[in-house]
Design a protein around this motif. Structure first.
Motif, short mmCIF file in Angstrom:
data_model
loop_
_atom_site.label_atom_id
_atom_site.label_comp_id
_atom_site.label_asym_id
_atom_site.label_seq_id
_atom_site.Cartn_x
_atom_site.Cartn_y
_atom_site.Cartn_z
N THR A 177 12.98 -3.42 -0.20
CA THR A 177 11.59 -3.89 -0.25
C THR A 177 10.92 -3.49 -1.56
OG1 THR A 177 10.85 -1.90 0.89
CG2 THR A 177 11.34 -3.83 2.27
N ALA A 178 11.70 -3.26 -2.59
CA ALA A 178 11.18 -2.79 -3.88
C ALA A 178 10.16 -3.74 -4.49
CB ALA A 178 12.33 -2.55 -4.85
N ASP A 179 10.25 -5.03 -4.18
CA ASP A 179 9.34 -6.00 -4.76
C ASP A 179 8.02 -6.11 -4.00
OD1 ASP A 179 10.60 -7.09 -2.54
OD2 ASP A 179 10.56 -9.13 -3.33
N ARG A 180 7.85 -5.41 -2.93
CA ARG A 180 6.62 -5.45 -2.15
C ARG A 180 5.60 -4.47 -2.72
NH1 ARG A 180 8.47 -5.91 4.15
NH2 ARG A 180 9.81 -7.74 3.88
N PRO A 181 4.34 -4.70 -2.44
CA PRO A 181 3.30 -3.77 -2.93
C PRO A 181 3.42 -2.41 -2.23
CG PRO A 181 2.31 -5.64 -1.75
CD PRO A 181 3.79 -5.86 -1.78
N PRO A 182 2.97 -1.34 -2.90
CA PRO A 182 3.09 0.01 -2.34
C PRO A 182 2.50 0.14 -0.93
CG PRO A 182 2.38 0.13 -4.61
CD PRO A 182 2.39 -1.33 -4.24
N GLU A 183 1.38 -0.50 -0.67
CA GLU A 183 0.77 -0.37 0.66
C GLU A 183 1.64 -0.97 1.75
OE1 GLU A 183 -1.05 -3.82 -1.59
OE2 GLU A 183 -0.83 -1.69 -2.01
N ALA A 184 2.46 -1.96 1.40
CA ALA A 184 3.37 -2.57 2.37
C ALA A 184 4.58 -1.66 2.65
CB ALA A 184 3.84 -3.93 1.88
N ARG A 185 4.85 -0.75 1.73
CA ARG A 185 5.99 0.15 1.87
C ARG A 185 5.58 1.55 2.33
NH1 ARG A 185 10.31 -0.28 -2.09
NH2 ARG A 185 9.52 1.68 -2.90
N ALA A 186 4.30 1.77 2.54
CA ALA A 186 3.77 3.11 2.82
C ALA A 186 4.39 3.73 4.07
CB ALA A 186 2.25 3.05 2.95
N ARG A 187 4.53 2.97 5.15
CA ARG A 187 5.10 3.53 6.38
C ARG A 187 6.54 3.96 6.17
NH1 ARG A 187 4.34 -1.36 10.05
NH2 ARG A 187 4.60 -2.24 8.00
N LEU A 188 7.31 3.15 5.46
CA LEU A 188 8.71 3.49 5.21
C LEU A 188 8.81 4.67 4.25
CD1 LEU A 188 11.59 2.84 5.93
CD2 LEU A 188 11.57 1.04 4.18
N GLU A 189 7.91 4.73 3.26
CA GLU A 189 7.87 5.89 2.34
C GLU A 189 7.59 7.17 3.12
OE1 GLU A 189 8.31 6.63 -0.84
OE2 GLU A 189 8.40 4.69 -1.83
#
Length: 156
Positions: free
Chosen positions: A114-126
């Motif tokens: 999901t590297a191409d998604r915005p940071p807020e979309a990856r926040a839960r996985l982060e």
């Protein structure tokens, strides 16, 4: 087996079943944690758990392979004995670290995917990955302190 012991054995059966093992595996392990004498034959376990010999035989293989029980024989006795020795818990505790490592690795693959998604979309996985990094580092340290403390108490 007393009613409260039977309740414990059934609760352990349900718990191990929730982790993907069979209820019988949990029941057998629970029984081996509390039984007297601490070594039991298959016949002893069949009687205590009111289970079939085949169910106990298959369950013993599963529990032995996972490191939760020990199988042993005694000179001059053809029977096999089963027990839940303390080192079985060591094996279970040690395998917990591997579970957290696998979960961290999966989270990292998810982040790469999901590297191409915005940071807020990856926040839960982060956040999930950060928790797994922390737990992966802390679990071995906690287990090490527990084992060291137990060994120190055993020598006193």
């Amino acid at each position: 087996m007393t009613p409260s012991e039977a309740e414990f054995v059934e609760e352990m059966g349900g718990f191990l079943a929730s982790l993907g093992m069979t209820p019988m595996a949990g029941r057998m392990w629970g029984w081996l944690l509390i039984c007297e004498p601490p070594e039991q034959t298959a016949s002893d376990i069949v009687e205590a758990l009111r289970a079939s010999r085949g169910a106990i035989s298959g369950t013993a293989r599963l529990l032995a392979a996972s490191g939760l029980i020990r199988r042993a024989t005694h000179a001059g006795d053809r029977r096999e004995y089963f027990s839940a020795p303390p080192e079985a818990l060591d094996s279970m505790l040690s395998s917990a670290a591997a579970i957290y490592r696998q979960m961290r690795q999966i989270a990292e693959r998810g982040l790469a995917a999901t590297a191409d998604r915005p940071p807020e979309a990856r926040a839960r996985l982060e956040e999930f990955r950060e928790v797994m990094v922390f737990v992966e580092q802390e679990v071995p340290a906690v287990i090490g302190r527990f084992l060291k403390d137990r060994n120190t108490k055993g020598q006193a």
